[in-house]
Design a protein around this motif. Sequence first.
Motif, mmCIF file in Angstrom:
data_model
loop_
_atom_site.group_PDB
_atom_site.id
_atom_site.type_symbol
_atom_site.label_atom_id
_atom_site.label_comp_id
_atom_site.label_asym_id
_atom_site.label_seq_id
_atom_site.Cartn_x
_atom_site.Cartn_y
_atom_site.Cartn_z
ATOM 1 N N VAL A 1 0.865 -1.183 0.000
ATOM 2 C CA VAL A 1 0.000 0.000 0.000
ATOM 3 C C VAL A 1 0.900 1.231 0.000
ATOM 4 N N GLY A 2 0.522 2.241 -0.762
ATOM 5 C CA GLY A 2 1.386 3.413 -0.791
ATOM 6 C C GLY A 2 0.879 4.523 -1.674
ATOM 7 N N LEU A 3 1.686 5.557 -1.758
ATOM 8 C CA LEU A 3 1.425 6.679 -2.654
ATOM 9 C C LEU A 3 2.757 7.135 -3.219
ATOM 10 N N SER A 4 2.698 7.769 -4.389
ATOM 11 C CA SER A 4 3.935 8.215 -5.027
ATOM 12 C C SER A 4 3.704 9.525 -5.770
ATOM 13 N N TYR A 5 4.773 10.000 -6.385
ATOM 14 C CA TYR A 5 4.748 11.242 -7.163
ATOM 15 C C TYR A 5 3.704 11.222 -8.280
ATOM 16 N N LYS A 6 3.273 10.024 -8.701
ATOM 17 C CA LYS A 6 2.368 9.928 -9.848
ATOM 18 C C LYS A 6 1.022 10.589 -9.585
ATOM 19 N N LYS A 7 0.530 10.467 -8.345
ATOM 20 C CA LYS A 7 -0.767 11.069 -8.009
ATOM 21 C C LYS A 7 -0.676 12.066 -6.862
ATOM 22 N N ALA A 8 0.335 11.932 -6.016
ATOM 23 C CA ALA A 8 0.438 12.791 -4.833
ATOM 24 C C ALA A 8 1.515 13.852 -5.040
ATOM 25 N N ASP A 9 1.152 15.122 -4.865
ATOM 26 C CA ASP A 9 2.153 16.180 -5.012
ATOM 27 C C ASP A 9 3.072 16.210 -3.794
ATOM 28 N N ALA A 10 4.073 17.072 -3.857
ATOM 29 C CA ALA A 10 5.091 17.104 -2.801
ATOM 30 C C ALA A 10 4.488 17.397 -1.437
ATOM 31 N N ALA B 1 11.219 35.108 6.307
ATOM 32 C CA ALA B 1 11.744 35.879 7.445
ATOM 33 C C ALA B 1 13.263 35.852 7.540
ATOM 34 N N ILE B 2 13.910 34.794 7.014
ATOM 35 C CA ILE B 2 15.370 34.716 7.162
ATOM 36 C C ILE B 2 16.112 34.961 5.845
ATOM 37 N N VAL B 3 15.368 35.270 4.786
ATOM 38 C CA VAL B 3 16.005 35.528 3.492
ATOM 39 C C VAL B 3 16.025 37.044 3.243
ATOM 40 N N HIS B 4 17.216 37.624 3.225
ATOM 41 C CA HIS B 4 17.351 39.077 3.045
ATOM 42 C C HIS B 4 18.342 39.398 1.926
ATOM 43 N N ASN B 5 18.287 38.647 0.867
ATOM 44 C CA ASN B 5 19.240 38.831 -0.227
ATOM 45 C C ASN B 5 18.848 39.999 -1.131
ATOM 46 N N LYS B 6 19.816 40.836 -1.429
ATOM 47 C CA LYS B 6 19.566 41.957 -2.349
ATOM 48 C C LYS B 6 19.871 41.540 -3.789
ATOM 49 N N LYS B 7 20.744 40.525 -3.928
ATOM 50 C CA LYS B 7 21.085 40.035 -5.269
ATOM 51 C C LYS B 7 20.202 38.827 -5.589
ATOM 52 N N PRO B 8 20.124 38.410 -6.851
ATOM 53 C CA PRO B 8 19.300 37.251 -7.211
ATOM 54 C C PRO B 8 19.715 35.996 -6.434
ATOM 55 N N LEU B 9 18.719 35.238 -5.976
ATOM 56 C CA LEU B 9 18.974 34.005 -5.224
ATOM 57 C C LEU B 9 18.123 32.884 -5.808
ATOM 58 N N TRP B 10 18.781 31.799 -6.175
ATOM 59 C CA TRP B 10 18.077 30.597 -6.622
ATOM 60 C C TRP B 10 18.024 29.620 -5.451
ATOM 61 N N ILE B 11 16.835 29.118 -5.149
ATOM 62 C CA ILE B 11 16.696 28.127 -4.070
ATOM 63 C C ILE B 11 16.145 26.838 -4.666
ATOM 64 N N LEU B 12 16.864 25.750 -4.436
ATOM 65 C CA LEU B 12 16.406 24.425 -4.859
ATOM 66 C C LEU B 12 16.070 23.624 -3.613
ATOM 67 N N ASP B 13 14.801 23.269 -3.474
ATOM 68 C CA ASP B 13 14.361 22.499 -2.302
ATOM 69 C C ASP B 13 14.217 21.028 -2.702
ATOM 70 N N LEU C 1 12.405 30.023 -6.581
ATOM 71 C CA LEU C 1 12.290 28.781 -5.809
ATOM 72 C C LEU C 1 11.851 27.642 -6.727
ATOM 73 N N VAL C 2 12.636 26.569 -6.704
ATOM 74 C CA VAL C 2 12.302 25.385 -7.500
ATOM 75 C C VAL C 2 12.247 24.188 -6.563
ATOM 76 N N HIS C 3 11.155 23.445 -6.645
ATOM 77 C CA HIS C 3 11.033 22.273 -5.770
ATOM 78 C C HIS C 3 11.327 20.982 -6.536
ATOM 79 N N LEU C 4 11.511 19.954 -5.754
ATOM 80 C CA LEU C 4 11.859 18.619 -6.255
ATOM 81 C C LEU C 4 11.013 18.169 -7.448
ATOM 82 N N ASP C 5 9.695 18.301 -7.352
ATOM 83 C CA ASP C 5 8.828 17.808 -8.424
ATOM 84 C C ASP C 5 9.077 18.520 -9.743
#
Length: 418
Positions: free
Chosen positions: A15-24, A265-277, A296-300
């Motif tokens: 029994v389970g769930l995966s990326y195919k039907k369940a989002d992050a 609250a903890i991101v105070h960048n003045k220059k462009p910042l790429w975040i990969l989660d 911001l780019v996430h895993l999916d």
Amino acid sequence: MKNYHLSRHPSFYAVGLSYKKADAALRGKFSLDIPKIDALILDAKSQGIDGMLVISTCNRTELFGFAQHPYQLIKLLCHHTEGTVEEFQDVAYVHKNHDAISHLFKVGTGLDSQILGDFEIISQIKQSFYRSKKNEMTNPFLERLCNSVLQASKRIKNETELSSGATSVAFASVKYILDKIPNVKDKNILLFGTGKIGRNTCENLIKHTGNNHITLINRTKEKAEAFGTKFQLSVKDFGELQTEIRKCDVLVVATGGQLPTVSKAIVHNKKPLWILDLSIPKNVADDVMELDNVTLVHLDQLSQVTDETLERRKKFVPHAERINYEVKKEFVQWLETRKFAPVIKALKEKLKTLKEEELDFHAKKVQDFDSEQADLVSDRIIQKITKQFANHLKRSEVDTEESLQLIQQVFQLEINPE
């Protein structure tokens, strides 16, 4: 299958769930860390469930085990996670007996991965089996099944090019960085989280970008230092996360935290910042997208990355499926043999009892009776008779259940259910 081990556990379920039907976000609700996995396994054990395998990765959460009904496993999963039964049922899959076996083969050989050919999963299956073994929740069936999946995985790696090149979340994240971020060699990169995905991403970054401006932060600093020393990377304390984010151009988050650590609250960048989660559940709060200079780019999203090598891998899917079929067939044959082994054993014991009665009778009646020679000859005949029965039961055209019942009736056998 239904006769395996204990009659009160007639079926093997996945029994389970995966990326195919369940989002992050939903996968995050059903994710399990190691303490939760141990608690779930022990809970299953207390309920009398015989054998349990728990897989929880960034792409899927699955339970494999013997139960009267799959709801037993679903209830366990929901009890030990943040997800509800209703949420699970909307996206879930349930596989039974041979379908459950086939599913584990498909998952374990990278054919069901979010990135085709991602073989990270096989090491996770091995770890899952060790956790079950540690908690005394394995059995010969699960051990043989996991070993068979491992064997198929090795064959597919050796005989096909399904996993040619890097195929993983780490590969997808590095490919994104290379494709989307200009002059990446000169960028300051911060890696937050030095688990397996984090380490693999870091190694790929060093290999493909030649960048040595990489800083590591981990909640347990010693783990980051052990890895950082290998590549001569800078390591900072967890308390310096906010300061280091301000300095970096690229932030890769690969932690196992159950709640977001990185937020607006903890991101105070003045220059462009790429975040990969790369975390499941998400470890970067959605509110960072409100900042103008943050991408911001996430895993999916990363896992949708495809290139020529991934397209090429699709050609090897039929070959990989044939290997799975061959190894799975061997496993099923072993399973069938295991099903009738208690009957063959009982038959052998019955024939030995008859033999001893006859030898005792002749020893009393016949002068100079050679008991030792008679014993040897009788044992050889018994071995040949039981082998004939075993060979008969192995034949594909034979109705195994009917034959087993007939043998038990004819020889009046008492079968030990264990």
